[in-house]
Design a protein around this motif. Structure first.
Motif, PDB file in Angstrom:
ATOM      1  N   LEU A  74       0.811  -1.217   0.000  1.00 22.66           N
ATOM      2  CA  LEU A  74       0.000   0.000   0.000  1.00 22.66           C
ATOM      3  C   LEU A  74       0.849   1.274   0.000  1.00 22.66           C
ATOM      4  O   LEU A  74       0.351   2.355  -0.313  1.00 22.66           O
ATOM      5  N   ASN A  75       2.127   1.141   0.404  1.00 21.39           N
ATOM      6  CA  ASN A  75       2.997   2.315   0.508  1.00 21.39           C
ATOM      7  C   ASN A  75       4.301   2.081  -0.262  1.00 21.39           C
ATOM      8  O   ASN A  75       5.393   2.176   0.293  1.00 21.39           O
ATOM      9  N   LYS A  76       4.167   1.760  -1.522  1.00 18.28           N
ATOM     10  CA  LYS A  76       5.338   1.470  -2.348  1.00 18.28           C
ATOM     11  C   LYS A  76       6.271   2.675  -2.394  1.00 18.28           C
ATOM     12  O   LYS A  76       5.839   3.807  -2.613  1.00 18.28           O
ATOM     13  N   GLY A  77       7.546   2.404  -2.174  1.00 16.10           N
ATOM     14  CA  GLY A  77       8.545   3.472  -2.224  1.00 16.10           C
ATOM     15  C   GLY A  77       8.673   4.242  -0.932  1.00 16.10           C
ATOM     16  O   GLY A  77       9.478   5.164  -0.829  1.00 16.10           O
ATOM     17  N   ALA A  78       7.872   3.872   0.070  1.00 19.91           N
ATOM     18  CA  ALA A  78       7.936   4.586   1.362  1.00 19.91           C
ATOM     19  C   ALA A  78       8.201   3.598   2.479  1.00 19.91           C
ATOM     20  O   ALA A  78       7.684   2.490   2.485  1.00 19.91           O
ATOM     21  N   GLY A  79       9.022   3.977   3.437  1.00 18.11           N
ATOM     22  CA  GLY A  79       9.259   3.138   4.603  1.00 18.11           C
ATOM     23  C   GLY A  79      10.352   2.116   4.390  1.00 18.11           C
ATOM     24  O   GLY A  79      10.866   1.930   3.283  1.00 18.11           O
ATOM     25  N   ALA A  80      10.699   1.425   5.465  1.00 14.44           N
ATOM     26  CA  ALA A  80      11.789   0.464   5.444  1.00 14.44           C
ATOM     27  C   ALA A  80      11.331  -0.862   4.856  1.00 14.44           C
ATOM     28  O   ALA A  80      10.134  -1.137   4.721  1.00 14.44           O
ATOM     29  N   ASP A  81      12.297  -1.679   4.496  1.00 15.01           N
ATOM     30  CA  ASP A  81      12.041  -3.016   4.008  1.00 15.01           C
ATOM     31  C   ASP A  81      11.337  -3.826   5.100  1.00 15.01           C
ATOM     32  O   ASP A  81      11.731  -3.761   6.276  1.00 15.01           O
ATOM     33  N   PRO A  82      10.285  -4.622   4.749  1.00 16.51           N
ATOM     34  CA  PRO A  82       9.568  -5.396   5.768  1.00 16.51           C
ATOM     35  C   PRO A  82      10.474  -6.286   6.615  1.00 16.51           C
ATOM     36  O   PRO A  82      10.259  -6.428   7.823  1.00 16.51           O
ATOM     37  N   ALA A  83      11.483  -6.878   5.996  1.00 16.45           N
ATOM     38  CA  ALA A  83      12.397  -7.745   6.758  1.00 16.45           C
ATOM     39  C   ALA A  83      13.164  -6.947   7.800  1.00 16.45           C
ATOM     40  O   ALA A  83      13.421  -7.423   8.916  1.00 16.45           O
ATOM     41  N   GLN A  84      13.550  -5.722   7.447  1.00 14.68           N
ATOM     42  CA  GLN A  84      14.257  -4.838   8.387  1.00 14.68           C
ATOM     43  C   GLN A  84      13.360  -4.499   9.569  1.00 14.68           C
ATOM     44  O   GLN A  84      13.788  -4.529  10.730  1.00 14.68           O
ATOM     45  N   VAL A  85      12.112  -4.153   9.278  1.00 12.50           N
ATOM     46  CA  VAL A  85      11.153  -3.801  10.328  1.00 12.50           C
ATOM     47  C   VAL A  85      10.909  -5.005  11.239  1.00 12.50           C
ATOM     48  O   VAL A  85      10.941  -4.890  12.469  1.00 12.50           O
ATOM     49  N   PHE A  86      10.705  -6.168  10.632  1.00 15.72           N
ATOM     50  CA  PHE A  86      10.461  -7.392  11.394  1.00 15.72           C
ATOM     51  C   PHE A  86      11.633  -7.680  12.337  1.00 15.72           C
ATOM     52  O   PHE A  86      11.436  -8.144  13.468  1.00 15.72           O
ATOM     53  N   GLY A  87      12.838  -7.375  11.895  1.00  9.39           N
ATOM     54  CA  GLY A  87      14.036  -7.642  12.688  1.00  9.39           C
ATOM     55  C   GLY A  87      14.153  -6.790  13.931  1.00  9.39           C
ATOM     56  O   GLY A  87      14.979  -7.090  14.813  1.00  9.39           O
ATOM     57  N   ARG A  88      13.346  -5.737  14.033  1.00  9.67           N
ATOM     58  CA  ARG A  88      13.379  -4.884  15.235  1.00  9.67           C
ATOM     59  C   ARG A  88      12.530  -5.457  16.366  1.00  9.67           C
ATOM     60  O   ARG A  88      12.507  -4.901  17.468  1.00  9.67           O
ATOM     61  N   ILE A  89      11.808  -6.546  16.103  1.00  9.79           N
ATOM     62  CA  ILE A  89      10.888  -7.096  17.098  1.00  9.79           C
ATOM     63  C   ILE A  89      11.457  -8.382  17.681  1.00  9.79           C
ATOM     64  O   ILE A  89      11.809  -9.306  16.952  1.00  9.79           O
ATOM     65  N   GLU A  90      11.545  -8.426  18.991  1.00  9.04           N
ATOM     66  CA  GLU A  90      11.998  -9.612  19.712  1.00  9.04           C
ATOM     67  C   GLU A  90      10.774 -10.295  20.321  1.00  9.04           C
ATOM     68  O   GLU A  90      10.043  -9.690  21.100  1.00  9.04           O
ATOM     69  N   PHE A  91      10.548 -11.535  19.932  1.00 10.24           N
ATOM     70  CA  PHE A  91       9.399 -12.307  20.407  1.00 10.24           C
ATOM     71  C   PHE A  91       9.840 -13.167  21.582  1.00 10.24           C
ATOM     72  O   PHE A  91      10.818 -13.913  21.467  1.00 10.24           O
ATOM     73  N   THR A  92       9.132 -13.096  22.703  1.00  7.42           N
ATOM     74  CA  THR A  92       9.610 -13.827  23.877  1.00  7.42           C
ATOM     75  C   THR A  92       8.470 -14.164  24.836  1.00  7.42           C
ATOM     76  O   THR A  92       7.451 -13.454  24.880  1.00  7.42           O
ATOM     77  N   THR A  93       8.674 -15.233  25.597  1.00  5.50           N
ATOM     78  CA  THR A  93       7.774 -15.558  26.711  1.00  5.50           C
ATOM     79  C   THR A  93       8.401 -15.144  28.045  1.00  5.50           C
ATOM     80  O   THR A  93       7.809 -15.360  29.102  1.00  5.50           O
ATOM     81  N   ASP A  94       9.580 -14.536  27.986  1.00  4.55           N
ATOM     82  CA  ASP A  94      10.333 -14.169  29.191  1.00  4.55           C
ATOM     83  C   ASP A  94      10.037 -12.722  29.587  1.00  4.55           C
ATOM     84  O   ASP A  94      10.567 -11.781  28.995  1.00  4.55           O
ATOM     85  N   TYR A  95       9.208 -12.547  30.586  1.00  2.00           N
ATOM     86  CA  TYR A  95       8.838 -11.205  31.047  1.00  2.00           C
ATOM     87  C   TYR A  95      10.051 -10.420  31.549  1.00  2.00           C
ATOM     88  O   TYR A  95      10.032  -9.185  31.525  1.00  2.00           O
ATOM     89  N   GLU A  96      11.089 -11.112  31.987  1.00  2.00           N
ATOM     90  CA  GLU A  96      12.263 -10.434  32.534  1.00  2.00           C
ATOM     91  C   GLU A  96      12.930  -9.525  31.495  1.00  2.00           C
ATOM     92  O   GLU A  96      13.621  -8.567  31.866  1.00  2.00           O
ATOM     93  N   LEU A  97      12.728  -9.804  30.213  1.00  5.70           N
ATOM     94  CA  LEU A  97      13.331  -8.970  29.163  1.00  5.70           C
ATOM     95  C   LEU A  97      12.725  -7.569  29.122  1.00  5.70           C
ATOM     96  O   LEU A  97      13.280  -6.669  28.490  1.00  5.70           O
ATOM     97  N   LEU A  98      11.601  -7.381  29.808  1.00  4.34           N
ATOM     98  CA  LEU A  98      11.007  -6.042  29.891  1.00  4.34           C
ATOM     99  C   LEU A  98      11.855  -5.103  30.734  1.00  4.34           C
ATOM    100  O   LEU A  98      11.608  -3.892  30.746  1.00  4.34           O
ATOM    101  N   ALA A  99      12.860  -5.609  31.399  1.00  2.00           N
ATOM    102  CA  ALA A  99      13.753  -4.771  32.205  1.00  2.00           C
ATOM    103  C   ALA A  99      14.462  -3.727  31.348  1.00  2.00           C
ATOM    104  O   ALA A  99      14.880  -2.678  31.860  1.00  2.00           O
TER     105      ALA A  99
END
Length: 283
Positions: A56-81
């Motif tokens: 929907l936003n061709k030519g605007a914003g970062a590559d989806p893979a780059q954006v996805f790489g900024r997210i850390e998925f975890t079940t460990d609440y301690e990482l909220l520190a």
């Protein structure tokens, strides 16, 4: 304070949307939920959302893979520190929310603000189970989060002006503006919207009109982009039911009584878009 890393608690529809929006605006995100299964589903939803945004936003914003790489998925609440700001998005159930805040309050640095992404639960009540009620604020995002420029921000009884300023800066960093309202159950948006949706369910239940015709009237007569039952399907009928129940309990007013048809559909697993069927079919 810079909001370099943001903790997002709850990887359901809203949590995924908040995490996507944050990652697209350059933030690192720690996305926390209880099971790997929930997080795997969140990964799939995020991939789909990022691809759709790129189309929907061709030519605007970062590559989806780059954006996805900024997210850390975890079940460990301690990482909220390491979080500089926390947005909580768990289910609209007080017992669940209370336990989450009691847990994260011990982990997250004392100066960090907690944003409660809720459609009906009292912000003052949430703040009361933490050691930082002055740094607890409501932040009612709209769905789909990346596409909505406005957020309903709720001032709890103890929320300070400094916390409101922090919330404004945080949201500006996501590309959003906000309207600040006072802490009464349902606030502005859902105190009106949930009544509308619930009454629309009664119309279908009573045989006054089909779901399609109810929605068509709102779209063609009032120029709404979506009808109330389409909106309910987008939000999730389980979330709608919990929100209406919170309003009913909070105000002790029969006008908030949940429609029996709504209860029946939730019991049947007809939750809207996320289950493939609600008042409309999505398969």
């Amino acid at each position: 304070m810079e909001f370099t890393t943001v903790g997002v608690v709850g990887a359901g529809v809203m949590g995924v949307g908040v995490a996507q929006n944050l990652a697209q605006t350059g933030h690192r995100v720690v996305l926390v939920d209880l099971t790997d299964e929930i997080l795997d589903n969140a990964r799939r939803e995020l991939s789909t959302g990022l691809r759709a945004h790129a189309l929907l936003n061709k030519g605007a914003g970062a590559d989806p893979a780059q954006v996805f790489g900024r997210i850390e998925f975890t079940t460990d609440y301690e990482l909220l520190a390491k979080a500089d700001f926390v947005v909580e998005n768990v289910t609209e159930d007080w017992d669940v929310k209370r336990k989450v805040y009691e847990r994260i309050d011990r982990i997250v640095r004392p100066e960090v603000v907690f944003a409660v992404n809720t459609s009906a639960i009292s912000i003052t009540r949430v703040g009361s189970v933490t050691t930082r009620p002055e740094r607890v604020i409501g932040m009612h995002f709209m769905n789909p989060v990346p596409m909505k420029p406005m957020v309903e921000v709720i001032r709890g009884h103890h929320t300070t002006p400094e916390t409101i300023d922090t919330a404004r800066r945080f949201l500006a960093g996501m590309g959003k503006d906000c309207i600040v309202v006072e802490d009464m159950p349902g606030f502005v948006s859902n105190r009106v919207l949930m009544l509308t949706i619930n009454e629309a369910v009664f119309l279908v239940q009573d045989g006054v009109a089909s779901a399609a015709d109810v929605d068509r009237i709102f779209k063609t007569c009032f120029d709404h982009r979506m009808g109330p039952l389409e909106t309910a399907d987008l939000i999730g009928l389980d979330t709608i039911l919990k929100s209406v129940e919170v309003l009913y309990e909070s105000y002790n007013d029969d006008k908030y009584r949940p429609a029996p048809l709504l209860k029946k559909m939730v019991a049947a697993g007809l939750l809207g878009r996320k289950s493939g069927e609600g008042f409309h079919k999505y398969r």
